[in-house]
Design a protein around this motif. Structure first.
Motif, PDB file in Angstrom:
ATOM      1  N   LEU A 109       2.206  -1.688  10.667  1.00 38.60           N
ATOM      2  CA  LEU A 109       2.754  -0.567   9.899  1.00 38.60           C
ATOM      3  C   LEU A 109       1.923  -0.179   8.685  1.00 38.60           C
ATOM      4  O   LEU A 109       1.809   0.984   8.344  1.00 38.60           O
ATOM      5  CB  LEU A 109       4.177  -0.947   9.455  1.00 38.60           C
ATOM      6  CG  LEU A 109       5.110   0.175   9.077  1.00 38.60           C
ATOM      7  CD1 LEU A 109       5.383   1.080  10.268  1.00 38.60           C
ATOM      8  CD2 LEU A 109       6.429  -0.395   8.554  1.00 38.60           C
ATOM      9  N   LYS A 110       1.346  -1.178   8.023  1.00 40.47           N
ATOM     10  CA  LYS A 110       0.719  -0.887   6.729  1.00 40.47           C
ATOM     11  C   LYS A 110      -0.799  -1.039   6.732  1.00 40.47           C
ATOM     12  O   LYS A 110      -1.420  -0.989   5.668  1.00 40.47           O
ATOM     13  CB  LYS A 110       1.309  -1.806   5.648  1.00 40.47           C
ATOM     14  CG  LYS A 110       2.812  -1.666   5.468  1.00 40.47           C
ATOM     15  CD  LYS A 110       3.176  -0.361   4.778  1.00 40.47           C
ATOM     16  CE  LYS A 110       4.671  -0.159   4.781  1.00 40.47           C
ATOM     17  NZ  LYS A 110       5.104   1.171   4.403  1.00 40.47           N
ATOM     18  N   LYS A 111      -1.393  -1.288   7.908  1.00 44.98           N
ATOM     19  CA  LYS A 111      -2.824  -1.644   7.868  1.00 44.98           C
ATOM     20  C   LYS A 111      -3.701  -0.494   7.376  1.00 44.98           C
ATOM     21  O   LYS A 111      -4.730  -0.730   6.763  1.00 44.98           O
ATOM     22  CB  LYS A 111      -3.315  -2.228   9.184  1.00 44.98           C
ATOM     23  CG  LYS A 111      -3.244  -1.349  10.375  1.00 44.98           C
ATOM     24  CD  LYS A 111      -3.748  -2.137  11.586  1.00 44.98           C
ATOM     25  CE  LYS A 111      -3.596  -1.301  12.826  1.00 44.98           C
ATOM     26  NZ  LYS A 111      -4.126  -1.967  14.008  1.00 44.98           N
ATOM     27  N   GLU A 112      -3.257   0.725   7.607  1.00 42.34           N
ATOM     28  CA  GLU A 112      -4.031   1.876   7.128  1.00 42.34           C
ATOM     29  C   GLU A 112      -4.165   1.860   5.596  1.00 42.34           C
ATOM     30  O   GLU A 112      -5.123   2.390   5.030  1.00 42.34           O
ATOM     31  CB  GLU A 112      -3.304   3.159   7.565  1.00 42.34           C
ATOM     32  CG  GLU A 112      -4.008   4.411   7.166  1.00 42.34           C
ATOM     33  CD  GLU A 112      -3.174   5.665   7.428  1.00 42.34           C
ATOM     34  OE1 GLU A 112      -2.138   5.600   8.123  1.00 42.34           O
ATOM     35  OE2 GLU A 112      -3.584   6.723   6.907  1.00 42.34           O
ATOM     36  N   TRP A 113      -3.185   1.219   4.933  1.00 41.68           N
ATOM     37  CA  TRP A 113      -3.133   1.281   3.464  1.00 41.68           C
ATOM     38  C   TRP A 113      -3.696   0.040   2.778  1.00 41.68           C
ATOM     39  O   TRP A 113      -3.694  -0.055   1.559  1.00 41.68           O
ATOM     40  CB  TRP A 113      -1.674   1.482   3.010  1.00 41.68           C
ATOM     41  CG  TRP A 113      -1.009   2.616   3.719  1.00 41.68           C
ATOM     42  CD1 TRP A 113      -0.012   2.532   4.652  1.00 41.68           C
ATOM     43  CD2 TRP A 113      -1.306   4.015   3.584  1.00 41.68           C
ATOM     44  NE1 TRP A 113       0.336   3.784   5.097  1.00 41.68           N
ATOM     45  CE2 TRP A 113      -0.436   4.713   4.449  1.00 41.68           C
ATOM     46  CE3 TRP A 113      -2.217   4.736   2.809  1.00 41.68           C
ATOM     47  CZ2 TRP A 113      -0.455   6.098   4.569  1.00 41.68           C
ATOM     48  CZ3 TRP A 113      -2.227   6.118   2.933  1.00 41.68           C
ATOM     49  CH2 TRP A 113      -1.358   6.779   3.798  1.00 41.68           C
ATOM     50  N   LEU A 114      -4.162  -0.913   3.595  1.00 42.49           N
ATOM     51  CA  LEU A 114      -4.591  -2.200   3.025  1.00 42.49           C
ATOM     52  C   LEU A 114      -5.688  -2.017   1.974  1.00 42.49           C
ATOM     53  O   LEU A 114      -5.766  -2.758   0.998  1.00 42.49           O
ATOM     54  CB  LEU A 114      -5.075  -3.109   4.168  1.00 42.49           C
ATOM     55  CG  LEU A 114      -5.304  -4.579   3.843  1.00 42.49           C
ATOM     56  CD1 LEU A 114      -4.058  -5.213   3.247  1.00 42.49           C
ATOM     57  CD2 LEU A 114      -5.729  -5.347   5.087  1.00 42.49           C
ATOM     58  N   LYS A 115      -6.516  -0.996   2.170  1.00 39.38           N
ATOM     59  CA  LYS A 115      -7.643  -0.760   1.245  1.00 39.38           C
ATOM     60  C   LYS A 115      -7.173  -0.460  -0.186  1.00 39.38           C
ATOM     61  O   LYS A 115      -7.941  -0.592  -1.124  1.00 39.38           O
ATOM     62  CB  LYS A 115      -8.536   0.365   1.762  1.00 39.38           C
ATOM     63  CG  LYS A 115      -7.828   1.684   1.987  1.00 39.38           C
ATOM     64  CD  LYS A 115      -8.821   2.721   2.505  1.00 39.38           C
ATOM     65  CE  LYS A 115      -8.200   4.067   2.774  1.00 39.38           C
ATOM     66  NZ  LYS A 115      -7.376   4.128   3.981  1.00 39.38           N
TER      67      LYS A 115
END
Ligand SMILES: Cc1cc2nc3c(=O)[nH]c(=O)nc-3n(C[C@H](O)[C@H](O)[C@H](O)COP(=O)(O)OP(=O)(O)OC[C@H]3O[C@@H](n4cnc5c(N)ncnc54)[C@H](O)[C@@H]3O)c2cc1C
Length: 471
Positions: free
Chosen positions: A434-440
């Motif tokens: 769910l959140k991997k796009e925002w890990l950066k």
């Protein structure tokens, strides 16, 4: 990760020859059940589900999967809120449900050895007669597993006092993809023999190894707890109350907050009532351990009196019995399931440094008002730990696709703000799918490079929970 192109016949033959008859199922209902978690947004599509009973079976299975390049998704109670246990691309789900043995409570060292499939609440009940507990506590404890709690480094309602799950794991047994069984730290309180590998697996969401057993550290059950429910003007008053509570002459066990729409959602869904006739801007559930000193009651009364004299709290109630305490807690713990009944919603679970909370919350509301005013925000969370659950409700009449696109844009603004305040885009639910796009927004380039090399070292073929946390 590419879709698993069906399981190789040789692999299935080896399962049939070397594992118990009920080890693997491809029954349609089980595939749906075990292929998903609580996120319910990723369509489940596993190839099969396996149910090991022992660590040796897990190790033999991991080795077999490595040989035939079959991907595994480790699975616990499937209460995860980030899609970590979802099998959407033909992976085999390895469920530890049948690995639920709990050992004898060791009252001298205050530890308990359990298999990874032990249910969190069952562990609490097992320890309770000894006056001890494993202090990992939240609304899904009746279904979540110890292995899942450790893999997500779960938080919950008692973090303010006990810290995260990481603090309560003494030893771990882990199976790696090549079938090695690692015994990490056993039951040692002290062990300074270099880098603590156990910590690598805590919070790694099943991407580095499969947790099969854990030696849990236990805490004594607090003697007398008081549960308060306060009504306040707004989040700014909530934070002032928190400041007062931090300086108060008692031990704070929980400090949770919710907005009025959350309270109304709970009342609409569960058979519980707000203790107040009026509506207020914000509420706090506070639990404290009553001091044992003879003047404890008068000290507590004086502290409470000062809150009202200074108009910090507008109304309040204290539980007079364990039943009333449970009812007050259900106003907070019932939020997650109740807001799902109000409508389709988008969840966020962010963390901020406690000192930055007040300005962050002001800026966050201003940002939503200015740029995303179509959303109603349901805000609640473990505010005493700097952890906010920011939920946006889909407006009536809006198409789901339009809503999700708008949420994506709002997330960009929200996470930029989180980054500005040096917060975290995931406080306790993990990253999963769910959140991997925002890990950066929370992990730097050099950090990502280290995480990738760790993954490569432990799972060179990328077969263990592939595509979770990062691609
Ligand atoms: C109503 C509700 C309230 C919640 N409240 C909180 C809260 O307050 N705080 C909080 O932190 N969380 C909360 N959660 C989220 C969830 O309950 C936790 O993340 C929990 O720790 C997940 O445990 P599980 O056994 O269900 O794991 P699962 O959902 O089955 O799996 C979670 C992750 O762990 C991995 N995993 C599972 N078992 C193993 C294993 N044996 N070895 C290796 N990897 C494994 C999976 O692959 C996945 O990545 C809540 C959920 C719900 C539904």
């Amino acid at each position: 990760m590419a879709e698993q192109p069906g399981l190789p016949q040789e692999f299935l033959n080896a399962i049939q020859a070397d594992f118990p008859a009920d080890f693997l199922t491809t029954q349609a209902e089980e595939l749906v059940n075990y292929g998903k978690d609580w996120t319910k947004v990723f369509p489940p599509n596993p190839s099969a589900i396996v149910f090991p009973r022992t660590t040796l079976e897990v190790a033999r299975f991991a080795k077999l999967c490595s040989k035939h390049q079959v991907a595994i998704v480790p699975s616990g109670g499937r209460t995860g809120l980030s899609g970590g246990a979802v099998a959407a691309k033909g992976e085999v789900v390895l469920s530890v449900t049948k690995m639920n043995h709990m050992g004898v409570v060791d009252t001298l060292s205050q530890t308990l050895k359990v298999q990874a499939g032990a249910v969190t609440e069952a562990v609490h009940k097992h320890c309770e007669p000894h006056g001890l507990t494993w202090p990992i506590d939240f609304a899904s404890k009746g279904s979540s597993h110890v292995g899942g709690n450790i893999s997500t480094n779960a938080g919950g309602i008692k973090v303010i006092h006990y810290g995260m799950t990481r603090n309560w794991v003494l030893g771990l047994q882990v199976v790696t993809m090549n079938g090695d069984i690692l015994e990490l730290n056993g039951a040692l309180e002290k062990n300074n023999t270099g880098t603590d590998l156990r910590q690598l697996f805590i919070g790694s969401e099943g991407t580095l190894g499969i947790i099969t057993e854990a030696t849990l550290k236990l805490a004594r059950i607090p003697k007398a707890l008081d549960v308060f429910f306060f009504a306040l003007d707004d989040m700014s008053a909530v934070l002032k109350l928190f400041h007062e509570a931090r300086r108060a002459p008692f031990t704070l066990m929980a400090f949770e907050t919710l907005t009025n729409n959350c309270l109304e959602a709970v009342q609409g869904h569960l058979a519980v009532k707000s203790p107040f006739d009026k509506k207020y801007g914000a509420y706090v559930l506070m639990e404290v351990e009553r001091p044992s000193s003879p003047d404890a009651q008068s000290v507590l009364d004086a502290w409470l009196g000062s809150l009202f004299e200074n108009n910090l709290v507008l109304d309040g109630t204290i539980a007079q019995s364990p039943r009333e305490a449970r009812d007050l807690w259900s106003l907070r713990e019932g939020i997650s399931e109740s807001i799902y009944q109000v409508g389709f919603l988008h969840k966020n679970d962010i963390a901020l440094p406690i000192a930055a909370l007040e300005s962050f919350i002001k800026e966050m509301y201003a940002m939503f008002t200015k740029r995303h005013s179509e959303f109603e925000i349901y805000l609640f969370g473990h505010i005493g730990d700097g952890n906010l659950h920011v939920n946006t409700m889909m407006p009536k009449g809006m198409e789901r696709d339009v809503f999700l696109k708008a949420c994506h844009e709002a997330d960009l603004d929200l996470f930029a703000l989180v980054q500005k305040y040096q917060g975290s885009i995931s406080a306790e639910h993990g990253i999963g799918l769910l959140k991997k796009e925002w890990l950066k927004y929370s992990r730097s380039g050099p950090e990502m490079a280290i995480l990738r090399s760790l993954k490569k070292a432990l799972d060179p073929q990328n077969l263990l929970n592939p595509g979770k946390i990062f691609d």
